[in-house]
Design a protein around this motif. Structure first.
Motif, PDB file in Angstrom:
ATOM      1  N   ILE A 214      61.833  92.413   1.111  1.00  0.00           N
ATOM      2  CA  ILE A 214      62.912  91.828   0.189  1.00  0.00           C
ATOM      3  C   ILE A 214      62.320  90.270   0.162  1.00  0.00           C
ATOM      4  CG2 ILE A 214      65.293  90.924  -0.074  1.00  0.00           C
ATOM      5  CD1 ILE A 214      65.690  93.795   1.455  1.00  0.00           C
ATOM      6  N   GLU A 215      61.691  89.723   1.115  1.00  0.00           N
ATOM      7  CA  GLU A 215      61.420  88.204   1.235  1.00  0.00           C
ATOM      8  C   GLU A 215      60.246  88.053   0.109  1.00  0.00           C
ATOM      9  OE1 GLU A 215      62.989  85.927   3.056  1.00  0.00           O
ATOM     10  OE2 GLU A 215      61.731  84.326   3.556  1.00  0.00           O
ATOM     11  N   CYS A 216      59.525  88.864  -0.080  1.00  0.00           N
ATOM     12  CA  CYS A 216      58.359  89.005  -0.787  1.00  0.00           C
ATOM     13  C   CYS A 216      58.933  89.007  -2.237  1.00  0.00           C
ATOM     14  CB  CYS A 216      57.242  90.219  -0.796  1.00  0.00           C
ATOM     15  SG  CYS A 216      56.514  89.895   0.797  1.00  0.00           S
TER      16      CYS A 216
ATOM     17  N   GLY B 156      62.349  83.901  -0.686  1.00  0.00           N
ATOM     18  CA  GLY B 156      63.756  83.691  -0.473  1.00  0.00           C
ATOM     19  C   GLY B 156      64.465  82.550  -1.395  1.00  0.00           C
ATOM     20  N   PHE B 157      63.344  82.104  -2.287  1.00  0.00           N
ATOM     21  CA  PHE B 157      63.667  81.001  -3.283  1.00  0.00           C
ATOM     22  C   PHE B 157      64.409  81.350  -4.606  1.00  0.00           C
ATOM     23  CE2 PHE B 157      60.959  78.662  -0.445  1.00  0.00           C
ATOM     24  CZ  PHE B 157      61.785  77.667  -0.067  1.00  0.00           C
ATOM     25  N   LYS B 158      63.901  82.669  -4.961  1.00  0.00           N
ATOM     26  CA  LYS B 158      64.537  82.925  -6.292  1.00  0.00           C
ATOM     27  C   LYS B 158      65.495  84.275  -6.213  1.00  0.00           C
ATOM     28  CE  LYS B 158      60.943  85.425  -8.294  1.00  0.00           C
ATOM     29  NZ  LYS B 158      59.568  85.951  -8.452  1.00  0.00           N
ATOM     30  N   LYS B 159      66.776  84.267  -6.817  1.00  0.00           N
ATOM     31  CA  LYS B 159      67.493  85.491  -6.772  1.00  0.00           C
ATOM     32  C   LYS B 159      66.715  86.609  -7.738  1.00  0.00           C
ATOM     33  CE  LYS B 159      72.406  86.432  -6.453  1.00  0.00           C
ATOM     34  NZ  LYS B 159      72.560  86.529  -5.146  1.00  0.00           N
TER      35      LYS B 159
ATOM     36  N   ARG C  51      70.044  87.480  -1.475  1.00  0.00           N
ATOM     37  CA  ARG C  51      68.905  86.963  -2.100  1.00  0.00           C
ATOM     38  C   ARG C  51      68.222  87.845  -3.450  1.00  0.00           C
ATOM     39  NH1 ARG C  51      69.694  83.988   1.709  1.00  0.00           N
ATOM     40  NH2 ARG C  51      68.984  81.705   1.573  1.00  0.00           N
ATOM     41  N   ALA C  52      68.794  89.134  -3.036  1.00  0.00           N
ATOM     42  CA  ALA C  52      68.372  90.287  -4.207  1.00  0.00           C
ATOM     43  C   ALA C  52      69.375  89.941  -5.455  1.00  0.00           C
ATOM     44  CB  ALA C  52      68.582  91.541  -3.682  1.00  0.00           C
TER      45      ALA C  52
END
Ligand SMILES: [Zn+2]
Length: 258
Positions: free
Chosen positions: A64-66, A71-74, A99-100
């Motif tokens: 999910i981080e990828c 983690g910078f863009k929703k 973040r999702a």
């Protein structure tokens, strides 16, 4: 999983204009980064967990981080059962969930629109105390295909997966284990006689079957109507032709030049 006799990176799918990872267990990111032909983890559109067990979810937060650009863009979609997302012991961190761009919680029969050209219909499984779903994927121009995850064999599977031309089945043991909610090779072959699948892949194989002395368990799996291939690490299935090929890996531990 413990000895990594087989990798637990999950299934990468590229279909209907979306790229997704299903059940990213321990090592998923390392294998995706090393994959040949190459895969780009930052291009992920969705992360799907069939259930929250660690061999299916170990790298879920990492993937999910990828998907969200560190983690910078929703961005992107998480599809996971409720007990993976909330409750006492949820495996997808709140941090990742925030973040999702979208989160979908399946229920039996729910059709989740992943992209305008790809839907996933949830099929309720029975797997211990964890909430678990398999899926039927539909894309215009492709025959429908399904995946059966960890579950006790349920009579409903024959009806639900009937129209799939391809099925991937988590086939854990050679023979039925009464007290464990896993499908055996014997049961999977019997299921195939009631389906219309042209091709099936048996995956999630226990170490007894993948050990060199267990080779015979993975021979003669095909049934009268269905060609069955036992899964291997790096295996690629073309969803239009069901042609099976094998990818590789480049070394992902970079030894610094001395
Ligand atoms: Zn499980």
């Amino acid at each position: 999983m413990i000895r990594q006799q087989r990798c637990t990176g999950g299934i990468w799918i590229c279909c209907g204009g979306a790229k997704g990872i299903i059940d990213p267990g321990p090592g998923s990111l390392a294998h995706v980064c090393a994959a040949v032909p190459s895969l780009s983890p930052e291009e992920l559109d969705f992360v799907l967990l069939t259930h929250k067990h660690i061999d299916h979810s170990g790298d879920a937060n990492v993937m999910i981080e990828c998907m969200t650009g560190g983690g910078f863009k929703k961005n992107g979609l998480i599809i996971a059962p409720s007990d993976a997302l909330s409750g006492d012991d949820h495996v997808i961190m709140r941090y990742s969930q925030e973040r999702a761009a979208r989160i979908e919680r399946p229920h039996n029969g729910k059709i989740i629109k992943i992209t305008p050209n790809l839907t996933a219909e949830a099929v309720l499984h029975l797997h211990g105390t964890s909430e678990c779903y398999g899926y039927i994927f539909r894309t215009p121009g492709l025959p429908e295909w399904g995946m059966i995850s960890d579950s006790r064999m349920l009579p409903s599977f024959t009806e639900r997966y009937r129209n799939c031309s391809f099925v991937s089945v988590n086939t854990t043991f050679p023979d039925r284990k009464k007290r464990l909610d896993h499908i055996s090779v014997a049961e999977a072959k019997e299921l195939l006689t009631g389906l219309n699948a042209k091709h099936a892949v048996f995956t999630h194989l226990c170490s007894t079957m993948t050990a060199p002395e267990g080779k015979h368990f993975l021979e003669n799996l095909s049934t009268e109507n269905t060609h069955v291939t036992p899964a291997e690490d790096g295996m690629i299935v073309d969803l239009a032709t069901y042609e099976v090929s094998y990818g590789g890996e480049k070394p992902y531990i970079q030894t610094p030049a001395r």
